[in-house]
Design a protein around this motif. Structure first.
Motif, PDB file in Angstrom:
ATOM      1  N   TRP A  16       0.824  -1.208   0.000  1.00  0.00           N
ATOM      2  CA  TRP A  16       0.000   0.000   0.000  1.00  0.00           C
ATOM      3  C   TRP A  16       0.856   1.255   0.000  1.00  0.00           C
ATOM      4  CZ3 TRP A  16      -4.681   0.234  -1.622  1.00  0.00           C
ATOM      5  CH2 TRP A  16      -5.517  -0.873  -1.508  1.00  0.00           C
ATOM      6  N   VAL A  17       1.968   1.247   0.740  1.00  0.00           N
ATOM      7  CA  VAL A  17       2.859   2.410   0.761  1.00  0.00           C
ATOM      8  C   VAL A  17       3.448   2.642  -0.629  1.00  0.00           C
ATOM      9  CG1 VAL A  17       5.067   3.258   1.661  1.00  0.00           C
ATOM     10  CG2 VAL A  17       3.369   2.330   3.223  1.00  0.00           C
ATOM     11  N   LEU A  18       3.871   1.566  -1.295  1.00  0.00           N
ATOM     12  CA  LEU A  18       4.409   1.704  -2.647  1.00  0.00           C
ATOM     13  C   LEU A  18       3.349   2.239  -3.609  1.00  0.00           C
ATOM     14  CD1 LEU A  18       6.543  -1.535  -2.982  1.00  0.00           C
ATOM     15  CD2 LEU A  18       7.388   0.806  -3.035  1.00  0.00           C
ATOM     16  N   LEU A  19       2.134   1.748  -3.481  1.00  0.00           N
ATOM     17  CA  LEU A  19       1.058   2.197  -4.364  1.00  0.00           C
ATOM     18  C   LEU A  19       0.758   3.684  -4.156  1.00  0.00           C
ATOM     19  CD1 LEU A  19      -0.882   1.078  -6.508  1.00  0.00           C
ATOM     20  CD2 LEU A  19      -2.504   0.662  -4.673  1.00  0.00           C
ATOM     21  N   VAL A  20       0.651   4.102  -2.917  1.00  0.00           N
ATOM     22  CA  VAL A  20       0.379   5.518  -2.626  1.00  0.00           C
ATOM     23  C   VAL A  20       1.557   6.392  -3.059  1.00  0.00           C
ATOM     24  CG1 VAL A  20       0.012   7.183  -0.760  1.00  0.00           C
ATOM     25  CG2 VAL A  20      -1.269   5.045  -0.791  1.00  0.00           C
ATOM     26  N   GLY A  25       4.005  10.023  -6.886  1.00  0.00           N
ATOM     27  CA  GLY A  25       5.106  10.172  -7.827  1.00  0.00           C
ATOM     28  C   GLY A  25       4.681  10.556  -9.227  1.00  0.00           C
ATOM     29  N   LEU A  26       3.425  10.343  -9.552  1.00  0.00           N
ATOM     30  CA  LEU A  26       2.937  10.792 -10.849  1.00  0.00           C
ATOM     31  C   LEU A  26       2.947  12.315 -10.957  1.00  0.00           C
ATOM     32  CD1 LEU A  26      -0.075   8.365 -11.395  1.00  0.00           C
ATOM     33  CD2 LEU A  26       2.159   8.282 -12.509  1.00  0.00           C
ATOM     34  N   PHE A  27       2.860  12.991  -9.802  1.00  0.00           N
ATOM     35  CA  PHE A  27       2.808  14.449  -9.781  1.00  0.00           C
ATOM     36  C   PHE A  27       4.119  15.082  -9.329  1.00  0.00           C
ATOM     37  CE2 PHE A  27      -1.447  12.792  -9.023  1.00  0.00           C
ATOM     38  CZ  PHE A  27      -2.113  13.347 -10.098  1.00  0.00           C
ATOM     39  N   LEU A  28       5.023  14.274  -8.794  1.00  0.00           N
ATOM     40  CA  LEU A  28       6.319  14.764  -8.348  1.00  0.00           C
ATOM     41  C   LEU A  28       7.416  14.122  -9.197  1.00  0.00           C
ATOM     42  CD1 LEU A  28       5.807  14.600  -4.480  1.00  0.00           C
ATOM     43  CD2 LEU A  28       5.687  16.604  -5.944  1.00  0.00           C
ATOM     44  N   PRO A  29       8.612  14.663  -9.150  1.00  0.00           N
ATOM     45  CA  PRO A  29       9.676  14.155 -10.031  1.00  0.00           C
ATOM     46  C   PRO A  29      10.369  12.891  -9.525  1.00  0.00           C
ATOM     47  CG  PRO A  29      10.468  16.036  -8.807  1.00  0.00           C
ATOM     48  CD  PRO A  29       9.016  15.889  -8.476  1.00  0.00           C
ATOM     49  N   PHE A  30       9.623  11.821  -9.336  1.00  0.00           N
ATOM     50  CA  PHE A  30      10.223  10.513  -9.122  1.00  0.00           C
ATOM     51  C   PHE A  30       9.350   9.463  -9.793  1.00  0.00           C
ATOM     52  CE2 PHE A  30       7.981  11.441  -5.134  1.00  0.00           C
ATOM     53  CZ  PHE A  30       7.262  10.285  -4.883  1.00  0.00           C
ATOM     54  N   PRO A  31       9.869   8.251  -9.999  1.00  0.00           N
ATOM     55  CA  PRO A  31       9.213   7.274 -10.886  1.00  0.00           C
ATOM     56  C   PRO A  31       7.898   6.726 -10.333  1.00  0.00           C
ATOM     57  CG  PRO A  31      11.055   6.263  -9.773  1.00  0.00           C
ATOM     58  CD  PRO A  31      11.100   7.720  -9.425  1.00  0.00           C
ATOM     59  N   PHE A  33       5.136   5.601 -11.965  1.00  0.00           N
ATOM     60  CA  PHE A  33       4.580   4.420 -12.612  1.00  0.00           C
ATOM     61  C   PHE A  33       5.269   3.147 -12.119  1.00  0.00           C
ATOM     62  CE2 PHE A  33       4.102   1.407 -16.158  1.00  0.00           C
ATOM     63  CZ  PHE A  33       2.714   1.349 -16.199  1.00  0.00           C
ATOM     64  N   ALA A  34       6.579   3.200 -11.968  1.00  0.00           N
ATOM     65  CA  ALA A  34       7.315   2.023 -11.488  1.00  0.00           C
ATOM     66  C   ALA A  34       6.903   1.669 -10.066  1.00  0.00           C
ATOM     67  CB  ALA A  34       8.816   2.272 -11.561  1.00  0.00           C
ATOM     68  N   LEU A  35       6.691   2.660  -9.221  1.00  0.00           N
ATOM     69  CA  LEU A  35       6.259   2.382  -7.850  1.00  0.00           C
ATOM     70  C   LEU A  35       4.843   1.819  -7.816  1.00  0.00           C
ATOM     71  CD1 LEU A  35       7.706   5.450  -5.930  1.00  0.00           C
ATOM     72  CD2 LEU A  35       8.531   3.097  -5.907  1.00  0.00           C
TER      73      LEU A  35
END
Length: 79
Positions: A16-20, A25-31, A33-35
């Motif tokens: 759940w933490v990875l999903l959230v 991360g879709l709105f911030l500069p880190f991956p 989709f991969a998370l």
């Protein structure tokens, strides 16, 4: 038996933490989709809906999902 429940609870919490984090991360500069894929892979062992979403993503983005599965150690030889 208590240790098994604790491991399951920790595994679900990680998923759940990875999903959230992926959604954020879709709105911030880190991956993001991969998370999201890693979170779904983690949750897919417990939830049918997560397993179904992984199947849909595998059909739409096979290279990306296979790369994330390979990285996470859940590579399958079905393809």
């Amino acid at each position: 038996m208590a240790i098994t429940r604790l491991k399951r609870a920790i595994w679900l919490l990680i998923g759940w933490v990875l999903l959230v984090a992926g959604i954020v991360g879709l709105f911030l500069p880190f991956p993001g989709f991969a998370l999201i894929v890693l979170g779904l892979l983690t949750l897919s062992s417990e939830y049918v809906w997560a397993n179904n979403l992984i199947g849909r993503l595998r059909g739409r983005f096979p290279k990306t999902v296979n790369a994330v599965e390979k990285y996470s150690g859940r590579a399958t030889s079905a393809d």
